[in-house]
Design a protein around this motif. Structure first.
Motif, PDB file in Angstrom:
ATOM      1  N   ASN A   1       0.929  -1.113  -0.215  1.00 39.56           N
ATOM      2  CA  ASN A   1       0.075  -0.074  -0.316  1.00 39.56           C
ATOM      3  C   ASN A   1       0.492   0.873  -0.065  1.00 39.56           C
ATOM      4  O   ASN A   1       1.975   1.019   0.914  1.00 39.56           O
ATOM      5  CB  ASN A   1      -0.514   0.321   1.233  1.00 39.56           C
ATOM      6  CG  ASN A   1      -1.836  -1.171   1.086  1.00 39.56           C
ATOM      7  OD1 ASN A   1      -2.440  -1.464   0.016  1.00 39.56           O
ATOM      8  ND2 ASN A   1      -1.856  -1.842   2.073  1.00 39.56           N
ATOM      9  N   ASN A   2       0.247   2.178  -0.586  1.00 36.62           N
ATOM     10  CA  ASN A   2       0.861   4.163  -0.955  1.00 36.62           C
ATOM     11  C   ASN A   2       2.208   3.860  -1.244  1.00 36.62           C
ATOM     12  O   ASN A   2       3.250   4.323  -0.390  1.00 36.62           O
ATOM     13  CB  ASN A   2       0.739   4.232   0.937  1.00 36.62           C
ATOM     14  CG  ASN A   2       0.955   5.651   0.779  1.00 36.62           C
ATOM     15  OD1 ASN A   2       0.641   6.306  -0.109  1.00 36.62           O
ATOM     16  ND2 ASN A   2       1.416   5.984   2.051  1.00 36.62           N
TER      17      ASN A   2
ATOM     18  N   ASP B   1       0.825   3.043 -13.118  1.00 35.46           N
ATOM     19  CA  ASP B   1      -0.764   2.724 -12.520  1.00 35.46           C
ATOM     20  C   ASP B   1      -1.628   2.426 -13.604  1.00 35.46           C
ATOM     21  O   ASP B   1      -1.743   3.312 -14.052  1.00 35.46           O
ATOM     22  CB  ASP B   1      -1.357   3.978 -12.019  1.00 35.46           C
ATOM     23  CG  ASP B   1      -2.570   4.770 -10.982  1.00 35.46           C
ATOM     24  OD1 ASP B   1      -3.701   3.469 -11.663  1.00 35.46           O
ATOM     25  OD2 ASP B   1      -2.819   5.463 -11.049  1.00 35.46           O
TER      26      ASP B   1
ATOM     27  N   VAL C   1      -2.995   5.634  -7.846  1.00 38.26           N
ATOM     28  CA  VAL C   1      -2.321   3.795  -6.977  1.00 38.26           C
ATOM     29  C   VAL C   1      -1.825   3.108  -7.810  1.00 38.26           C
ATOM     30  O   VAL C   1      -2.082   2.712  -8.765  1.00 38.26           O
ATOM     31  CB  VAL C   1      -3.238   3.635  -6.135  1.00 38.26           C
ATOM     32  CG1 VAL C   1      -2.817   2.271  -5.698  1.00 38.26           C
ATOM     33  CG2 VAL C   1      -4.210   3.637  -5.324  1.00 38.26           C
TER      34      VAL C   1
ATOM     35  N   HIS D   1       5.378   5.373  -3.450  1.00 43.23           N
ATOM     36  CA  HIS D   1       5.225   6.031  -4.011  1.00 43.23           C
ATOM     37  C   HIS D   1       6.820   6.115  -5.122  1.00 43.23           C
ATOM     38  O   HIS D   1       6.467   6.966  -5.700  1.00 43.23           O
ATOM     39  CB  HIS D   1       5.538   7.692  -3.317  1.00 43.23           C
ATOM     40  CG  HIS D   1       4.412   8.396  -2.639  1.00 43.23           C
ATOM     41  ND1 HIS D   1       3.254   8.965  -3.448  1.00 43.23           N
ATOM     42  CD2 HIS D   1       3.645   7.198  -1.559  1.00 43.23           C
ATOM     43  CE1 HIS D   1       2.500   8.947  -2.384  1.00 43.23           C
ATOM     44  NE2 HIS D   1       2.432   7.785  -1.788  1.00 43.23           N
TER      45      HIS D   1
END
Length: 411
Positions: A47-48, A69, A75, A50
């Motif tokens: 998750n999350n 993405d 995401v 970057h």
């Protein structure tokens, strides 16, 4: 009071530098070396994310990677990097995923572009109204002319392709002399000055044919265009630097259906993935539901007076010479080699050649069809210059497809 501030600073520091690490084992089962082999890691369990860093585990050497993405929800869904492996070689790579920052920048080895015309620009290769998505209603009078070069284009160092934005959705080809990226400079409209500098140009006339691997309907006798539709969309999902991903989306396609005049319309997404260092392109056809009772078609154009090759197991190719335009005064004849490789599980029949196409009738028991396409221009300094050379390359290409590298993810 100081004690609590110290704890807060530790917590903030921990959040700021949160990261996840995994080891990827990659092995080459083949007796031939492999270059620029894609390693794609799904990120649904992470998750999350970057930013990411990929290193060779044994040396710590950083290698380029990219985050993509796919569904455009902001995401990242996949991580991609490319590896070079000697015959039978195994190697380990360390992937570090960061919950902060932004994707690292690397030199681009692929390119993708969508353009609207700029009426203030007179040179055909200098338009600058960049877009990354466009949708036309099904009753749009002439969607072919909405974009500057008639549809999205993309390339690796070895190839260049544009997809027409109309009911043909045909792939048209750009032939290069040198191994490099060129479409940003030529925009598929190479100037005379650029030609003198060794830039490539359009090398194929496609008309109503498949061109190189266009996906079509099948009415039981012949291919059908992607029409009628409620709307059609082209969009760029990823610009690189290691792979570009573009999609063609047809909503409400009333595809031919055996024994019925009409049926429930389909939602179809055609995804084209171009990896750096590759002359071949991955094609994924994805439907919104099971289409096991439908028949579709794809294949390659029957280039004028071309020589055909087929292994009768999904690999079909040709080598031929023709004008890339109906203007035979200002264009010279171009010699190209084309090929398509389809998994046998998708093949319903290999159709006899006709004046237009070398066609396959295809289908799937579920909702997805995947295949690969590739081509060569005889103009290439780095490529193939005879039918025999081309067909021999394709035999090795299929062996490589059938013996992919092995990827094991160790969390």
């Amino acid at each position: 009071m100081r004690f609590f501030i110290s704890i807060s600073m530790i917590v903030i520091s921990t959040i700021t530098f949160a990261q996840q690490t995994m080891t990827i084992n990659v092995s080459n089962p083949s007796n031939s070396p492999r270059t620029d082999q894609p390693v794609v890691i799904p990120l649904q369990q992470h998750n999350n994310i970057h930013s990411a860093l990929v290193t060779v585990s044994s040396t710590g050497q950083e290698i380029p990677c990219q985050l993509d993405d796919l569904d455009q929800d902001e995401v990242f869904d996949e991580l991609c990097f490319l590896v070079n492996l000697d015959k039978k070689e195994k190697n380990k790579y360390t992937v570090t995923l960061f919950e902060e920052g932004k994707p690292r920048e690397y030199n681009a080895r692929v390119y993708a572009e969508m353009l609207m015309r700029n009426d203030k620009v007179k040179e055909k290769n200098r338009h600058n109204n960049y877009i990354e998505s466009i949708t036309a209603r099904g009753d749009c009078a002439y969607s072919y002319n909405l974009q500057h070069h008639h549809g999205v284009d993309f390339e690796s160092e070895l190839n260049g392709i544009r997809i027409y934005f109309d009911n043909r959705q045909t792939l048209d080809l750009y032939g290069k002399f040198k191994k490099r990226l060129e479409l940003k400079e030529t925009q598929f409209y190479t100037s005379e000055e650029q030609k003198k500098q060794g830039y490539g140009d359009d090398v194929l006339w496609v008309g109503q044919t498949f061109g190189l691997g266009a996906f079509r309907g099948w009415n039981g006798k012949e291919p059908t265009l992607i029409d009628p539709v409620r709307s059609r969309t082209q969009r760029i999902i990823s610009y690189g630097p290691l792979r570009t991903i573009v999609e063609v989306i047809d909503r409400g396609w009333e595809a031919p259906f055996p024994g019925k005049a009409t049926t429930q319309p389909l939602h179809m997404t055609q995804r084209y993935i171009q990896y750096a260092g590759h002359r071949d392109t991955d094609v994924e056809i994805i439907f919104n539901r099971n289409v096991n009772q439908y028949q579709f078609s794809t294949g390659i154009i029957n280039v004028k007076n071309s020589q055909e090759f087929s292994d009768k197991k999904g690999l079909r190719a040709c080598w031929g010479t023709d004008y890339p335009s109906t203007d035979t005064i200002n264009w010279k004849r171009e010699t190209v080699g084309l090929a398509i490789c389809i998994p046998q599980k998708h093949i319903i029949s290999e159709e006899p050649a006709n004046k237009d196409n070398y066609a396959f009738v295809v289908g799937t028991q579920q909702n997805k069809i995947c295949y690969k396409i590739t081509y060569s221009s005889a103009n290439e300094e780095f490529g193939y210059h005879s039918a025999n050379e081309w067909f021999n390359f394709l035999k090795e290409w299929k062996k490589e497809i059938e013996t992919p590298i092995r990827i094991d993810i160790l969390h």
